[in-house]
Design a protein around this motif. Structure first.
Motif, short mmCIF file in Angstrom:
data_model
loop_
_atom_site.label_atom_id
_atom_site.label_comp_id
_atom_site.label_asym_id
_atom_site.label_seq_id
_atom_site.Cartn_x
_atom_site.Cartn_y
_atom_site.Cartn_z
N LEU A 172 -38.19 38.65 -61.67
CA LEU A 172 -38.76 37.78 -62.51
C LEU A 172 -40.26 38.41 -62.55
CD1 LEU A 172 -37.69 34.16 -61.29
CD2 LEU A 172 -36.80 35.71 -63.18
N ARG A 173 -40.86 39.00 -61.42
CA ARG A 173 -42.31 39.04 -61.63
C ARG A 173 -42.75 40.05 -62.53
NH1 ARG A 173 -43.62 43.09 -56.69
NH2 ARG A 173 -45.63 42.68 -57.47
N ASN A 174 -43.92 40.53 -62.72
CA ASN A 174 -44.39 41.48 -63.66
C ASN A 174 -43.52 41.52 -65.31
OD1 ASN A 174 -45.96 42.43 -62.02
ND2 ASN A 174 -44.33 43.79 -60.85
N ARG A 175 -43.35 40.41 -65.60
CA ARG A 175 -42.65 39.85 -67.03
C ARG A 175 -41.30 40.98 -67.09
NH1 ARG A 175 -46.19 37.56 -70.81
NH2 ARG A 175 -48.45 37.64 -70.03
N ASN A 176 -40.49 40.93 -66.04
CA ASN A 176 -39.33 42.00 -66.02
C ASN A 176 -38.14 41.03 -66.78
OD1 ASN A 176 -40.28 43.71 -64.38
ND2 ASN A 176 -39.70 42.94 -62.63
N GLN A 177 -38.34 39.76 -67.00
CA GLN A 177 -37.31 39.21 -68.04
C GLN A 177 -37.83 39.00 -69.55
OE1 GLN A 177 -34.11 37.90 -67.21
NE2 GLN A 177 -34.50 39.34 -65.66
N ALA A 178 -37.54 40.20 -70.22
CA ALA A 178 -37.83 40.09 -71.68
C ALA A 178 -39.17 39.63 -72.12
CB ALA A 178 -37.04 39.47 -72.25
N GLY A 179 -40.34 40.12 -71.08
CA GLY A 179 -41.52 40.05 -71.18
C GLY A 179 -42.02 38.38 -70.92
N HIS A 180 -41.41 37.73 -70.44
CA HIS A 180 -41.71 36.36 -69.70
C HIS A 180 -42.19 36.56 -68.57
CE1 HIS A 180 -39.28 34.24 -73.14
NE2 HIS A 180 -38.48 35.17 -73.12
N LYS A 181 -43.53 35.66 -68.66
CA LYS A 181 -44.21 35.69 -67.19
C LYS A 181 -43.88 34.47 -66.68
CE LYS A 181 -49.12 34.96 -65.81
NZ LYS A 181 -48.61 35.19 -64.40
N PHE A 182 -43.49 34.72 -65.32
CA PHE A 182 -43.19 33.66 -64.45
C PHE A 182 -44.20 33.53 -63.30
CE2 PHE A 182 -39.12 34.16 -66.42
CZ PHE A 182 -38.36 33.04 -66.16
N SER A 183 -44.19 32.36 -62.78
CA SER A 183 -45.24 32.11 -61.59
C SER A 183 -44.27 31.65 -60.51
CB SER A 183 -46.24 31.23 -61.99
OG SER A 183 -47.08 31.80 -63.04
N ARG A 184 -44.85 31.46 -59.40
CA ARG A 184 -43.99 31.05 -58.14
C ARG A 184 -44.57 29.67 -57.62
NH1 ARG A 184 -43.50 35.12 -53.50
NH2 ARG A 184 -45.70 35.35 -53.93
N GLN A 185 -43.75 28.82 -57.23
CA GLN A 185 -44.38 27.74 -56.46
C GLN A 185 -45.55 26.83 -57.30
OE1 GLN A 185 -42.48 26.25 -54.32
NE2 GLN A 185 -41.29 28.19 -53.74
N MET A 186 -45.21 26.64 -58.50
CA MET A 186 -46.23 25.94 -59.36
C MET A 186 -46.06 24.48 -59.28
SD MET A 186 -48.09 28.49 -60.51
CE MET A 186 -49.00 27.29 -61.46
#
Length: 139
Positions: free
Chosen positions: A30-44
């Motif tokens: 999920l990190r580094n926009r690995n899912q089709a350019g979508h940005k994910f954050s953890r524990q938000m």
């Protein structure tokens, strides 16, 4: 003046530092926009809850349920209802799914993102952006 409530960043940092092996494994994808350019954050934090993974732009929350999930089912249900009422889509995966069926998990996330708003990449990145389909074809 709008109310400002500070986020509990210390607790979020604790949660990130004590991630389970399935959370760490999923984060690699999920990190580094690995899912089709979508940005994910953890524990938000969203309201009183911490989301395992959050894509703000797509309003998608991914929760990873460990072995104690049966014991926290009522709490998880309240959290899901709260997040859905705030406009988020919530998808859940068990630790076993992430460890044993990772490709299916990633496909489910990809499909969920396809139905959500797309990220808005900067012009600098546009040339490097590939769709998930193009990435699979290049492998």
């Amino acid at each position: 003046m709008p109310d400002f409530s500070a986020r509990n960043t210390d607790r979020a940092k604790e949660l990130r530092n004590s991630a389970t092996p399935p959370e760490k494994r999923l984060w690699l994808h999920l990190r580094n926009r690995n899912q089709a350019g979508h940005k994910f954050s953890r524990q938000m934090p969203i309201g009183p809850y911490f989301c395992d993974f959050l894509c703000r732009a797509s309003k998608l929350v991914i929760e990873v349920d460990g072995q104690g999930h049966d014991q926290t089912f009522a709490h998880d249900t309240r959290r899901t209802v709260f997040l859905q009422n705030a406009g988020y889509q919530v998808i859940r995966f068990s630790n076993l799914q992430i460890m044993n069926e990772l490709e299916d998990v990633l496909k489910t996330i990809e499909l969920a993102l396809a139905g959500r708003p797309t990220p808005n990449p900067s012009r600098k990145r546009e040339g490097r952006m590939e769709t998930a389909r193009q990435q699979r074809e290049n492998v």
